[in-house]
Write an enzyme that holds these catalytic residues in place. Structure first.
Site, PDB file in Angstrom:
ATOM      1  N   ASN A  11       0.873  -1.174   0.000  1.00 52.42           N
ATOM      2  CA  ASN A  11       0.000   0.000   0.000  1.00 52.42           C
ATOM      3  C   ASN A  11       0.907   1.221   0.000  1.00 52.42           C
ATOM      4  OD1 ASN A  11      -1.788   2.050   0.528  1.00 52.42           O
ATOM      5  ND2 ASN A  11      -2.313   1.370   2.606  1.00 52.42           N
ATOM      6  N   LYS A  13       0.235   4.249  -0.373  1.00 54.69           N
ATOM      7  CA  LYS A  13      -0.393   5.459   0.196  1.00 54.69           C
ATOM      8  C   LYS A  13      -0.129   6.657  -0.719  1.00 54.69           C
ATOM      9  CE  LYS A  13      -0.193   3.297   4.681  1.00 54.69           C
ATOM     10  NZ  LYS A  13      -0.187   3.419   6.124  1.00 54.69           N
ATOM     11  N   HIS A 100      -9.581   1.415   4.573  1.00 57.09           N
ATOM     12  CA  HIS A 100      -8.323   1.583   5.325  1.00 57.09           C
ATOM     13  C   HIS A 100      -8.568   2.560   6.480  1.00 57.09           C
ATOM     14  CE1 HIS A 100      -4.250   2.751   6.360  1.00 57.09           C
ATOM     15  NE2 HIS A 100      -3.869   1.618   5.801  1.00 57.09           N
ATOM     16  N   GLU A 102      -6.964   4.951   7.515  1.00 60.38           N
ATOM     17  CA  GLU A 102      -6.718   6.358   7.169  1.00 60.38           C
ATOM     18  C   GLU A 102      -7.918   6.954   6.420  1.00 60.38           C
ATOM     19  OE1 GLU A 102      -2.868   5.647   5.418  1.00 60.38           O
ATOM     20  OE2 GLU A 102      -2.138   5.116   7.408  1.00 60.38           O
ATOM     21  N   GLU A 170      -5.653  -4.702  10.531  1.00 60.21           N
ATOM     22  CA  GLU A 170      -4.622  -3.698  10.754  1.00 60.21           C
ATOM     23  C   GLU A 170      -4.927  -2.919  12.032  1.00 60.21           C
ATOM     24  OE1 GLU A 170      -2.528  -2.556   6.852  1.00 60.21           O
ATOM     25  OE2 GLU A 170      -4.296  -1.303   6.992  1.00 60.21           O
ATOM     26  N   GLY A 176       2.400   2.346  10.765  1.00 61.72           N
ATOM     27  CA  GLY A 176       3.415   3.393  10.651  1.00 61.72           C
ATOM     28  C   GLY A 176       4.115   3.743  11.950  1.00 61.72           C
ATOM     29  N   SER A 216       3.126  -2.031  10.385  1.00 60.65           N
ATOM     30  CA  SER A 216       4.566  -2.151  10.678  1.00 60.65           C
ATOM     31  C   SER A 216       5.145  -3.517  10.350  1.00 60.65           C
ATOM     32  CB  SER A 216       4.847  -1.759  12.132  1.00 60.65           C
ATOM     33  OG  SER A 216       4.530  -0.401  12.353  1.00 60.65           O
TER      34      SER A 216
HETATM   35  P1  PGA Z   1       2.698   0.381   7.616  1.00 60.85           P
HETATM   36  O1  PGA Z   1       1.245   0.599   6.966  1.00 60.85           O
HETATM   37  O2  PGA Z   1       3.241  -0.907   7.046  1.00 60.85           O
HETATM   38  O3  PGA Z   1       3.496   1.585   7.176  1.00 60.85           O
HETATM   39  O4  PGA Z   1       2.520   0.302   9.093  1.00 60.85           O
HETATM   40  C1  PGA Z   1       0.372  -0.480   6.753  1.00 60.85           C
HETATM   41  C2  PGA Z   1      -0.930   0.016   6.189  1.00 60.85           C
HETATM   42  O5  PGA Z   1      -1.401   1.084   6.595  1.00 60.85           O
HETATM   43  O6  PGA Z   1      -1.515  -0.641   5.306  1.00 60.85           O
END
Ligand code: PGA
Length: 254
Positions: A11, A13, A100, A102, A170, A176, A216
């Site tokens: 992903n 982003k 997601h 976000e 998640e 992150g 992460s």
């Molecule tokens: P990350 O993000 O691996 O940077 O923690 C995962 C995600 O949001 O899909």
């Protein structure tokens, strides 16, 4: 023994201009091509909308699939700034991420909205990757199972099958941050999702459903996470932006 082929999904982003995205896609495609039949997982990259067509061209003819990061629930119309699922399919996507955290946070997306987006994705022939996960406050309050189960049932369309849907667990606090749940915590949630899935998809459907872990995931922890019984791959943010890290994760599949 695992019968589900793992899915390693990047992903990206809101990262990358065209040159970056094409180089990243070409790098992953080259590794996948060199690995050939030895590849132990399905590979997917989800670039920002602006890069999808270029990335689809860069990976064409190889095993790397392309996905969007979001779609609208409607097929067309007056929705400024949005993109319909069929538009994603039209430029080469086979998957789309919906719900997601976000999107849920930045755009106020509810389970009902996510559900409608998954319906639209499936109607357009795309596989919906439905994201669910608890916040840190919810985990601290001991509400993880209740919250994730609620999101699962609320976001999963009635027409969902193991062929048109992937679930990504998640934990919001792990995205992150470099922090991850313990193996026992991951196992508990993934087992719960599969048990709840049996109520919706039947025993065979639940057994075939891919449930990814995200938050992460990186080369140093991927092997352990991907070895777990009910973890069928990863949704990877930060570490998907570097060819070598993404590839190291793909190579960590059992
Ligand atoms: P990350 O993000 O691996 O940077 O923690 C995962 C995600 O949001 O899909």
């Amino acid at each position: 023994m695992k019968t589900r082929r793992p899915l390693i999904a990047g992903n990206w982003k809101m990262n990358g201009l065209r040159a970056d995205g094409i180089a990243l896609a070409e790098g992953v495609a080259a590794k996948a091509k060199a690995a050939g039949a030895a590849l132990a997982c399905d590979l997917l990259v989800c670039p920002p909308f602006t890069l999808i067509a270029d990335v689809a061209r860069a990976v064409a003819g190889g095993p790397v699939a392309v996905g969007g990061q979001d779609c609208h629930a409607k097929t067309s119309g007056a929705h400024t700034g949005d993109v319909a699922a069929a538009m994603l399919g039209d430029v080469g996507c086979r998957y789309v991420i919906v719900g997601h955290s976000e999107r849920r946070t930045d755009h106020g997306e509810t389970d009902a909205v996510v559900n409608a987006k998954a319906v639209a994705a499936n109607a357009a022939g795309l596989i919906a990757i439905i994201c669910i996960g608890e916040t840190e406050a919810e985990r601290d309050a001991g509400r993880t199972i209740e919250v994730v189960a609620g999101q699962f049932h609320g976001s999963l369309p009635d027409g969902a099958t193991a062929a048109n849907t992937v679930i990504a667990y998640e934990p919001v606090w792990a995205i992150g941050t470099g922090r991850t749940p313990t193996n026992a915590e991951v196992a508990e949630v993934h087992a719960m999702i599969r048990a709840e899935a049996a109520k919706r998809l039947g025993a065979d459907g639940a057994r075939a459903l891919k449930v990814l872990y995200g938050g992460s995931m990186k080369p140093s922890n991927a092997k352990e996470l991907l070895a777990m019984d009910d973890v069928d791959g990863g949704l990877i943010g930060g570490a998907s932006l570097k060819v070598d890290d993404f590839w190291a994760i793909a190579q960590s599949c059992p």
